[in-house]
Design a protein around this motif. Structure first.
Motif, mmCIF file in Angstrom:
data_model
loop_
_atom_site.group_PDB
_atom_site.id
_atom_site.type_symbol
_atom_site.label_atom_id
_atom_site.label_comp_id
_atom_site.label_asym_id
_atom_site.label_seq_id
_atom_site.Cartn_x
_atom_site.Cartn_y
_atom_site.Cartn_z
ATOM 1 N N ASP A 42 81.254 54.425 15.811
ATOM 2 C CA ASP A 42 82.674 54.298 14.732
ATOM 3 C C ASP A 42 82.063 54.631 13.463
ATOM 4 N N PRO A 43 82.579 55.404 12.388
ATOM 5 C CA PRO A 43 81.503 55.275 11.260
ATOM 6 C C PRO A 43 82.428 54.888 9.606
ATOM 7 N N GLY A 44 82.936 53.873 10.339
ATOM 8 C CA GLY A 44 84.266 53.491 9.341
ATOM 9 C C GLY A 44 84.693 53.639 8.582
ATOM 10 N N GLU A 45 84.052 53.654 6.623
ATOM 11 C CA GLU A 45 84.716 54.592 5.968
ATOM 12 C C GLU A 45 83.582 55.485 5.825
ATOM 13 N N GLU A 46 82.919 55.730 6.210
ATOM 14 C CA GLU A 46 80.942 56.511 5.402
ATOM 15 C C GLU A 46 81.582 57.542 6.508
ATOM 16 N N PHE A 47 80.974 59.115 6.086
ATOM 17 C CA PHE A 47 80.338 59.833 6.921
ATOM 18 C C PHE A 47 79.234 60.191 7.518
ATOM 19 N N ILE A 48 79.252 60.444 8.743
ATOM 20 C CA ILE A 48 77.642 60.771 9.343
ATOM 21 C C ILE A 48 77.843 62.417 9.225
ATOM 22 N N ASN A 49 76.360 62.682 8.500
ATOM 23 C CA ASN A 49 76.705 64.064 8.687
ATOM 24 C C ASN A 49 75.311 64.530 9.451
ATOM 25 N N LEU A 50 75.630 64.960 10.488
ATOM 26 C CA LEU A 50 74.896 66.166 11.675
ATOM 27 C C LEU A 50 74.750 67.228 11.778
ATOM 28 N N SER A 51 74.839 68.336 10.310
ATOM 29 C CA SER A 51 74.811 69.626 10.245
ATOM 30 C C SER A 51 73.648 69.755 10.522
ATOM 31 N N ILE A 68 69.334 58.067 10.726
ATOM 32 C CA ILE A 68 69.302 59.148 10.040
ATOM 33 C C ILE A 68 69.045 59.487 8.637
ATOM 34 N N PHE A 69 68.657 60.375 8.432
ATOM 35 C CA PHE A 69 68.416 60.560 7.318
ATOM 36 C C PHE A 69 69.171 61.732 6.577
ATOM 37 N N ASP A 70 69.931 61.781 5.351
ATOM 38 C CA ASP A 70 71.284 62.550 5.082
ATOM 39 C C ASP A 70 70.638 63.363 4.149
ATOM 40 N N ARG A 71 69.607 64.243 4.659
ATOM 41 C CA ARG A 71 69.248 64.958 3.141
ATOM 42 C C ARG A 71 70.131 65.447 1.978
ATOM 43 N N GLU A 72 71.561 65.755 2.594
ATOM 44 C CA GLU A 72 72.060 66.074 1.341
ATOM 45 C C GLU A 72 72.458 65.620 0.473
ATOM 46 N N ARG A 73 72.806 64.008 0.989
ATOM 47 C CA ARG A 73 72.901 62.851 0.491
ATOM 48 C C ARG A 73 71.743 61.706 -0.071
ATOM 49 N N ILE A 74 71.106 62.093 0.732
ATOM 50 C CA ILE A 74 69.578 61.683 -0.173
ATOM 51 C C ILE A 74 69.822 60.093 0.029
ATOM 52 N N PHE A 76 69.816 57.215 3.959
ATOM 53 C CA PHE A 76 69.615 56.065 5.193
ATOM 54 C C PHE A 76 71.093 56.149 5.844
ATOM 55 N N GLN A 77 71.040 55.841 6.761
ATOM 56 C CA GLN A 77 72.117 55.280 8.154
ATOM 57 C C GLN A 77 71.584 55.339 8.910
ATOM 58 N N GLU A 78 71.753 53.621 8.967
ATOM 59 C CA GLU A 78 72.009 53.333 10.451
ATOM 60 C C GLU A 78 73.028 52.586 11.511
ATOM 61 N N ILE A 79 72.606 53.332 12.776
ATOM 62 C CA ILE A 79 73.662 53.273 13.307
ATOM 63 C C ILE A 79 73.294 52.665 14.918
ATOM 64 N N ASP A 80 73.984 51.544 14.913
ATOM 65 C CA ASP A 80 74.081 49.734 16.307
ATOM 66 C C ASP A 80 73.480 50.757 17.529
ATOM 67 N N LEU A 81 73.161 50.469 18.374
ATOM 68 C CA LEU A 81 73.312 51.460 19.487
ATOM 69 C C LEU A 81 74.318 50.658 20.143
ATOM 70 N N ASP A 82 73.757 49.662 20.445
ATOM 71 C CA ASP A 82 74.622 48.817 21.273
ATOM 72 C C ASP A 82 76.359 48.645 21.286
ATOM 73 N N GLN A 83 76.710 48.705 19.911
ATOM 74 C CA GLN A 83 77.972 48.792 19.409
ATOM 75 C C GLN A 83 78.492 49.520 19.033
ATOM 76 N N LEU A 84 77.683 51.263 19.079
ATOM 77 C CA LEU A 84 78.343 52.284 18.513
ATOM 78 C C LEU A 84 78.673 52.550 17.119
ATOM 79 N N LYS A 85 78.428 51.525 16.197
ATOM 80 C CA LYS A 85 78.789 52.149 15.480
ATOM 81 C C LYS A 85 77.954 51.624 13.829
ATOM 82 N N LEU A 86 78.438 52.877 12.906
ATOM 83 C CA LEU A 86 77.549 52.628 11.503
ATOM 84 C C LEU A 86 77.406 51.343 10.630
ATOM 85 N N LEU A 87 75.992 50.905 10.717
ATOM 86 C CA LEU A 87 76.042 49.433 10.239
ATOM 87 C C LEU A 87 75.719 49.746 8.406
ATOM 88 N N GLU A 88 74.823 50.595 8.082
ATOM 89 C CA GLU A 88 74.154 50.547 6.485
ATOM 90 C C GLU A 88 74.063 52.169 6.062
#
Length: 113
Positions: A42-51, A68-74, A76-88
């Motif tokens: 669940d990315p919430g209001e964000e976009f997770i770029n996996l290009s 995950i480091f998004d090189r286009e938007r420079i 880091f995105q932190e994903i909680d692997l227990d809750q399967l959602k984007l934290l920050e």
């Protein structure tokens, strides 16, 4: 011409002979198995770029977060692997005192303690 006929008959004799069953039954990929793991996050209001896949990513030491480091938007995105959602999302700058420099030369590594 006589030698060519004899050579031809010998070739037919060997090509029609029974093949070795051991050699034909040895399949090196016969025991090959694979599995695919898929996560729905669940990315919430964000976009997770996996290009670029997960090439610029790493798992935390406690195996609870994926960074995950998004090189286009420079950022880091932190994903909680227990809750399967984007934290920050942690944005960075290219230039300035907190800049990381040119994105083409930037790379990150987890530091082992």
């Amino acid at each position: 011409m006589k030698h060519v006929t004899i050579l031809f008959l010998i070739t037919i004799l060997f090509s029609c002979s029974e093949k070795d069953k051991k050699a034909s039954s040895m399949n090196t990929l016969g025991n090959l198995t694979y599995s695919i793991d898929t996560l729905i996050v669940d990315p919430g209001e964000e976009f997770i770029n996996l290009s670029r896949g997960l090439y610029f990513s790493d798992v935390s030491e406690d195996k609870k977060s994926l960074f995950i480091f998004d090189r286009e938007r420079i950022s880091f995105q932190e994903i909680d692997l227990d809750q399967l959602k984007l934290l920050e999302s942690y944005p960075f700058e290219v230039d300035g005192p907190n800049g990381i420099g040119n994105e083409d030369t930037f790379n990150f590594y987890q530091i082992e303690n």
